[in-house]
Design a protein around this motif. Structure first.
Motif, mmCIF file in Angstrom:
data_model
loop_
_atom_site.group_PDB
_atom_site.id
_atom_site.type_symbol
_atom_site.label_atom_id
_atom_site.label_comp_id
_atom_site.label_asym_id
_atom_site.label_seq_id
_atom_site.Cartn_x
_atom_site.Cartn_y
_atom_site.Cartn_z
ATOM 1 N N GLY A 1 -14.101 -7.550 -9.684
ATOM 2 C CA GLY A 1 -13.418 -7.103 -8.681
ATOM 3 C C GLY A 1 -11.678 -7.473 -8.762
ATOM 4 N N LEU A 2 -11.489 -8.668 -9.512
ATOM 5 C CA LEU A 2 -10.262 -9.075 -9.662
ATOM 6 C C LEU A 2 -9.588 -8.259 -10.546
ATOM 7 C CD1 LEU A 2 -10.867 -13.047 -10.245
ATOM 8 C CD2 LEU A 2 -9.650 -11.960 -8.276
ATOM 9 N N ASP A 3 -10.225 -7.706 -11.678
ATOM 10 C CA ASP A 3 -9.644 -6.592 -12.527
ATOM 11 C C ASP A 3 -9.149 -5.473 -11.683
ATOM 12 O OD1 ASP A 3 -9.734 -8.232 -14.838
ATOM 13 O OD2 ASP A 3 -12.043 -7.415 -15.159
ATOM 14 N N GLN A 4 -10.121 -4.976 -10.841
ATOM 15 C CA GLN A 4 -9.955 -3.777 -9.876
ATOM 16 C C GLN A 4 -8.748 -4.095 -9.069
ATOM 17 O OE1 GLN A 4 -11.476 -0.830 -10.191
ATOM 18 N NE2 GLN A 4 -9.896 -0.104 -8.649
ATOM 19 N N GLN A 5 -8.586 -5.216 -8.473
ATOM 20 C CA GLN A 5 -7.589 -5.701 -7.731
ATOM 21 C C GLN A 5 -5.977 -5.564 -8.486
ATOM 22 O OE1 GLN A 5 -8.111 -9.212 -5.591
ATOM 23 N NE2 GLN A 5 -10.094 -8.420 -4.487
ATOM 24 N N LEU A 6 -6.176 -6.083 -9.599
ATOM 25 C CA LEU A 6 -5.179 -6.224 -10.543
ATOM 26 C C LEU A 6 -4.579 -4.736 -11.039
ATOM 27 C CD1 LEU A 6 -3.104 -7.917 -12.141
ATOM 28 C CD2 LEU A 6 -4.959 -7.948 -14.107
ATOM 29 N N ASP A 7 -5.776 -3.779 -11.109
ATOM 30 C CA ASP A 7 -5.372 -2.493 -11.556
ATOM 31 C C ASP A 7 -4.813 -1.960 -10.029
ATOM 32 O OD1 ASP A 7 -6.657 -2.893 -13.922
ATOM 33 O OD2 ASP A 7 -8.490 -2.008 -13.277
ATOM 34 N N LEU B 1 -2.872 -3.506 -8.010
ATOM 35 C CA LEU B 1 -1.353 -3.710 -7.794
ATOM 36 C C LEU B 1 -0.612 -3.248 -8.890
ATOM 37 C CD1 LEU B 1 -2.287 -7.785 -7.022
ATOM 38 C CD2 LEU B 1 -1.408 -6.098 -5.662
ATOM 39 N N GLN B 2 -0.986 -3.241 -10.058
ATOM 40 C CA GLN B 2 -0.275 -2.461 -11.061
ATOM 41 C C GLN B 2 0.011 -1.016 -10.631
ATOM 42 O OE1 GLN B 2 -2.651 -2.918 -14.743
ATOM 43 N NE2 GLN B 2 -1.949 -4.963 -15.139
ATOM 44 N N THR B 3 -1.016 -0.298 -9.966
ATOM 45 C CA THR B 3 -0.570 0.973 -9.675
ATOM 46 C C THR B 3 0.449 1.041 -8.607
ATOM 47 O OG1 THR B 3 -2.792 1.540 -10.046
ATOM 48 C CG2 THR B 3 -1.641 3.138 -8.570
ATOM 49 N N LYS B 4 0.259 0.054 -7.500
ATOM 50 C CA LYS B 4 1.600 0.013 -6.621
ATOM 51 C C LYS B 4 2.963 -0.293 -7.058
ATOM 52 C CE LYS B 4 -1.847 -1.089 -2.695
ATOM 53 N NZ LYS B 4 -2.356 -2.139 -1.790
ATOM 54 N N PHE B 5 2.632 -1.350 -8.147
ATOM 55 C CA PHE B 5 4.075 -1.680 -8.529
ATOM 56 C C PHE B 5 4.559 -0.806 -9.429
ATOM 57 C CE2 PHE B 5 6.300 -3.503 -12.077
ATOM 58 C CZ PHE B 5 7.252 -4.254 -11.374
#
Length: 575
Positions: A499-505, A507-511
């Motif tokens: 889940g953390l990996d998905q959230q990190l992905d 965030l990276q997409t939004k960034f």
């Protein structure tokens, strides 16, 4: 069809039998065949080095065995000739690769200094026998030029023999013998030139009983030369100038020989001590440390006995340091040939990949335990496993006397503690006391080394954990509930990590999207600024406006001055 066309058809047919000429193979200069040929060349070189000068100085030896000498001479010449042929078929290394092209080998050999010496050593100087007679062996002195072949053979043997120090001492004794032999031959020749029995220094008159025999002549000369070169003394004083010169030359040779012998023996002793220091730990430093720290006598005696055991039984404690200079792959092959059979006995390592076992073999550390010494105690944290190579260990109670079992060579223990198996009721703690009954040689494999190796082999790690789980089930040391709880906890942790990996992905997409918008906005602003710059280029410059203003003001001032002069004639307008 004509006969010539038939012949051409037969020659061009692929089925026609062809005869291939067999050529001699190319020898590897580091191979066995070349090594044994070098050892063969030792005999003709040593024959010429020792016998020719002896025949030249002892005429009776030359006359008594002339036929035998001629046979041996031309046999050695034949070997010399074959040696040149071997040179033309011995490859050489070019950028680390063995050259097997015989054309290049021949060109390389012909351009070397060795080829010139080989040719000169085979010059047919024996042809002079026709004029000088067959009793002039000094004509064959050019055969000495093949001596470098002897040195090459000695160097190869020294690197191959299992006892290099013994070989060095033997080689040194051979050199001493050759020097004394040559000196004895020259002494006898000088005595013959000056006259036998003319004084006490030269060889006695052969007319005296016993001194006419060839064996007595050689042994007396050899003994006299040994006395001179070893500077023992008890030598008759020289009486002539030639004798003085001979003695001075021998004394100088003795000094140089003594220095060479001392240096060679010191080198041999140093190499032996260095080898012992590399194989066995230095106990002098430990003894000095224990004496300075006032260690009790019983413990000090145990330490000394341990060192003595290593020295007597030739056991190595620093095996890794000995092989550290070998290339990694070659070091692995040596370790595999020595220890792989021992590691393969461990149940959890059976059926593992060969590459994994090779990696683990390099991590094995030899250890030696003294009688009564504990390898591990119950409750200790298990950080390594042990494999018994030699000796016996006992599983004892807490009192250290009661024995539950005896472990012998080939067995192992502690393998479960270095693998983190879920549900292990004992954790990583030792479950028994293991004590050495006598001197025991063990291999130790630490948990860190195993973890480092298994990080490259995840599939092997799964297999080993499964085998460890089976062993714990047989021992009733596996808690299924705890295992299930740990598995569930691990799965939950992995789910959270995913889940953390998905959230990190996300965030990276939004960034990345914001960054793209920022770059787009910056490009638009830059484009607008550039358009404004192009538009403002058509506007008048401030300098032009200032000049225009100045011109307008000056015009107005002139008109106002005219009006003032005109207005002076009457009063100003009250308004």
């Amino acid at each position: 069809m004509s006969q010539d066309s038939k012949v051409k058809t037969t020659e061009s047919s692929p089925s026609a039998p062809t005869k291939t000429r067999k050529s001699l193979p190319v020898l590897d200069p580091s191979g066995d065949y070349y090594y044994w040929w070098l050892n063969t060349m030792v005999f003709p070189v040593m024959y010429n080095l020792i016998i020719i000068v002896c025949r030249a100085c002892f005429p009776d030896l030359q006359h008594s065995y002339l036929v035998a000498w001629l046979v041996l001479d031309y046999t050695s010449d034949l070997l010399y000739l074959l040696d040149i042929v071997v040179h033309f078929h011995t490859g050489f290394l070019d950028q680390g690769i063995l050259v097997e092209d015989k054309g290049r080998i021949s060109s390389h050999y012909v351009c070397t200094w060795s080829f010139f010496l080989d040719l000169v050593s085979l010059m047919p100087t024996d042809v002079a026998y026709v004029w000088l007679g067959p009793h002039t062996p000094m004509l064959r002195l050019n055969r000495f030029l093949r001596v470098p072949r002897l040195f090459e053979a000695f160097d190869r043997t020294e690197t191959r023999t299992a006892y290099p120090n013994v070989f060095r001492i033997t080689k040194l004794m051979l050199y001493i013998f050759v020097v004394i032999h040559w000196n004895s031959c020259l002494y006898f020749a000088l005595s013959r030139y000056l006259g036998f029995g003319r004084d006490a220094w030269v060889y006695p008159d052969p007319a005296q009983p016993g001194f006419e025999r060839l064996r007595r002549q050689y042994l007396y000369s050899f003994y006299f030369s040994t006395l001179i070169l070893t500077t023992v003394g008890d030598i008759p004083l020289p009486a002539r100038e030639e004798e003085y010169l001979f003695m001075v030359g021998d004394f100088l040779l003795a000094v140089m020989g003594f220095a060479t012998i001392m240096g060679s023996m010191s080198s041999v002793i140093y190499n032996m001590n260095t080898a012992d220091a590399a194989f066995y730990p230095d106990h002098a430093l430990v003894k000095k440390y224990m004496k300075q720290q006032n260690v009790n006598r019983q413990l000090e005696r145990r330490v000394i006995d341990w060192y003595q055991h290593l020295q007597i039984n030739k056991e190595m404690a620093n095996e890794v340091a000995i092989l550290q200079h070998l290339p990694e792959r070659l070091r692995a092959e040596v370790a595999v040939s020595v220890h792989l059979s021992t590691l393969s006995r461990v149940q959890i390592f059976q059926n593992c990949e060969a590459s994994l076992l090779e990696e683990l073999v390099l991590k094995l550390q030899p250890q030696t335990y003294s009688p009564g010494e504990y390898v591990c105690r119950k409750g200790d944290v298990g950080r390594e496993m042990y494999i018994i190579r030699e000796g016996q260990l006992a599983v004892v109670a807490d009192d250290g006397v009661t024995q539950y079992a005896v472990l012998g060579a080939g067995l192992y223990f502690g393998e479960i503690s270095i693998i983190n198996i879920k549900g292990n009721m004992s954790g990583n703690r030792r479950t028994a006391n293991i004590k050495s009954l006598g001197y025991s040689d063990l291999f130790c494999l630490s948990k860190e080394d195993l973890r480092e190796v298994l990080s490259e082999y995840p599939q092997a790690q799964v297999v080993m954990e499964e085998k460890g789980r089976e062993i714990l089930l047989k021992m009733n040391k596996l808690d299924a509930n705890a295992e299930a709880a740990e598995i569930a906890l691990q799965e939950a942790t992995e789910s959270r990590l995913r889940g953390l990996d998905q959230q990190l992905d996300d965030l990276q997409t939004k960034f990345a999207r914001l960054l793209a918008e920022l770059e787009s906005g910056a490009l638009k602003i830059a484009y607008r600024i550039e358009r404004l710059e192009w538009q403002t280029r058509e506007w008048p410059m401030p300098e032009d406006l200032a000049e225009a203003d100045d011109e307008g003001e000056s015009g107005e001032g002139t008109s106002q001055g005219g009006e003032g002069r005109t207005g002076q004639e009457g009063p100003p307008d009250p308004e």
